[in-house]
Design an enzyme around this catalytic site. Structure first.
Site, PDB file in Angstrom:
ATOM      1  CE1 TYR B 129      15.690  20.850  73.066  1.00  0.00           C
ATOM      2  CE2 TYR B 129      14.511  21.977  71.149  1.00  0.00           C
ATOM      3  CZ  TYR B 129      14.480  21.420  72.301  1.00  0.00           C
ATOM      4  OH  TYR B 129      13.307  21.255  72.722  1.00  0.00           O
ATOM      5  CB  CYS B 130      18.037  27.183  69.210  1.00  0.00           C
ATOM      6  SG  CYS B 130      19.007  27.545  67.901  1.00  0.00           S
ATOM      7  NE  ARG B 131      13.127  30.476  66.304  1.00  0.00           N
ATOM      8  CZ  ARG B 131      13.199  31.746  66.082  1.00  0.00           C
ATOM      9  NH1 ARG B 131      14.004  32.318  65.203  1.00  0.00           N
ATOM     10  NH2 ARG B 131      12.708  32.414  66.808  1.00  0.00           N
TER      11      ARG B 131
END
Lengths: 174, 176
Positions: B129-131
């Site tokens: 995942y990221c932002r």
């Protein structure tokens, strides 16, 4: 630089012009660029996967061509760097370096304008991020490469492809 | 400008020769790269301006291929059998991340390669995942991991934004 190359006390601009296009500076720039690019190429050639990752991070080169592009850039840096150091087809090698630097500048501008966070890929793996400072540095290097490309006279070279000393742009002897 | 052209063309010739040498040497090396990388880049980023939602029913239907929904992410987190990877930078990771997530910044993969290899088996269930749904760090990392041989890689496209909006557990931040 030897004194007979200076003109007879003409204006400062001409003196600077001769310094910039002169043999001494050219030799220094040639060796510096050559050494820098061999150094830069080293870890990229040693770890092509890592450099290919940096190339993909920019999202400019098509995915399918990213590995080939990475190989091309890293080996051009190495070959052109070595050629500059030993003085083999110096101006063509400088031309290759200039092409690479122009490409790097364009790529960094594109990435910064898009607001992306990208590993520069300058000296192989994860050194620094692409930034405006990098663009300034690359412009300076590009200037150096152009000076070598245009004004190198084949001094102290293995075979520059140009008869040494005889076709200098600013010949002080007539 | 004739000699300028010859210098540029000469430069291009140097590049061609270098490429040929490079491709040849690369073919002979054990750690050489494939001339054409296999697979295709992972692309789960949604470019719409729709705000992140904690409504799990909506989240279930809007994910792209290769991505998982918030509900699936929560399920994997609760199960605890897979590997969660945070593709953001170390600063963001330290400020707050999904508990148990490993930080592998998307733009510094070579630096973190040893950590990745030692902590995550190539057949493990990997979720990156990221932002947010519009952040593509996780896509970039997913693409590279698949090329490195990881066979079960998914992206939680909702990212940190959707996870925190849903009020799920976090680690690293000062607790509210």
């Amino acid at each position: 630089m030897d004194a007979c190359r200076l003109p007879d006390r003409r204006d400062g601009a001409q003196v600077i012009g001769r310094l910039l296009t002169g043999r001494g500076l050219n030799l220094v720039l040639r060796l510096f660029l050559g050494g820098l690019f061999v150094y830069a190429a080293f870890s990229k050639v040693a770890d092509p996967t890592g450099f290919a990752m940096s190339v993909r991070g920019y999202k400019i080169v098509p995915f399918a061509l990213s590995n080939l592009f990475a190989l091309s850039v890293s080996w051009t840096e190495l070959l052109a760097g070595v050629m500059l150091i030993i003085g083999l087809w110096t101006r063509k090698a400088a031309g290759a370096i200039a092409i690479l630097l122009a490409m790097f500048i364009a790529a960094i501008v594109m990435v910064l304008v898009r607001g992306m966070v990208v590993d520069c890929g300058c000296f192989g793996e994860g050194g620094s991020s692409a930034s405006w400072l990098l663009i300034v540095r690359n412009f300076a290097l590009l200037t150096a490469a152009i000076l070598v490309m245009r004004y190198n006279d084949g001094f102290a070279s293995v075979h520059s492809g140009r008869r040494a000393g005889r076709e200098r742009r600013f010949s002080s002897t007539s | 400008m004739k000699s300028l052209l010859s210098e540029i063309l000469g430069g291009l010739l140097v590049m061609v020769v270098a490429t040929v040498i490079g491709v040849t040497v690369n073919g002979m090396r054990p750690n050489g790269v494939a001339l054409i990388p296999s697979g295709a880049p992972v692309s789960t980023v949604q470019h719409s301006d729709a705000p992140a939602t904690a409504d799990t029913s909506l989240a279930d239907t809007t994910v792209a291929e290769g991505a998982i929904s918030l509900a699936e992410m929560k399920r994997r987190f609760d199960a605890g059998t897979g590997y969660i990877i945070d593709a953001r930078g170390p600063d963001e990771y330290q400020q707050g991340h999904i508990p148990g997530a490993i930080n592998i910044p998307h733009d510094r993969i070579p630096e973190y390669l040893d950590a990745l290899n030692s902590q995550v088996p190539t057949d493990g269930e990997v979720t990156i995942y990221c932002r947010s749904p519009t952040c593509d760090f996780s896509d970039l990392l997913a693409t590279e991991m698949k090329m490195l041989g990881y066979t079960n890689v998914s992206v939680f496209s909702g990212g940190w934004e959707q996870w925190t909006l849903a009020g799920y557990p976090t680690e690293g931040m000062v607790p509210k």
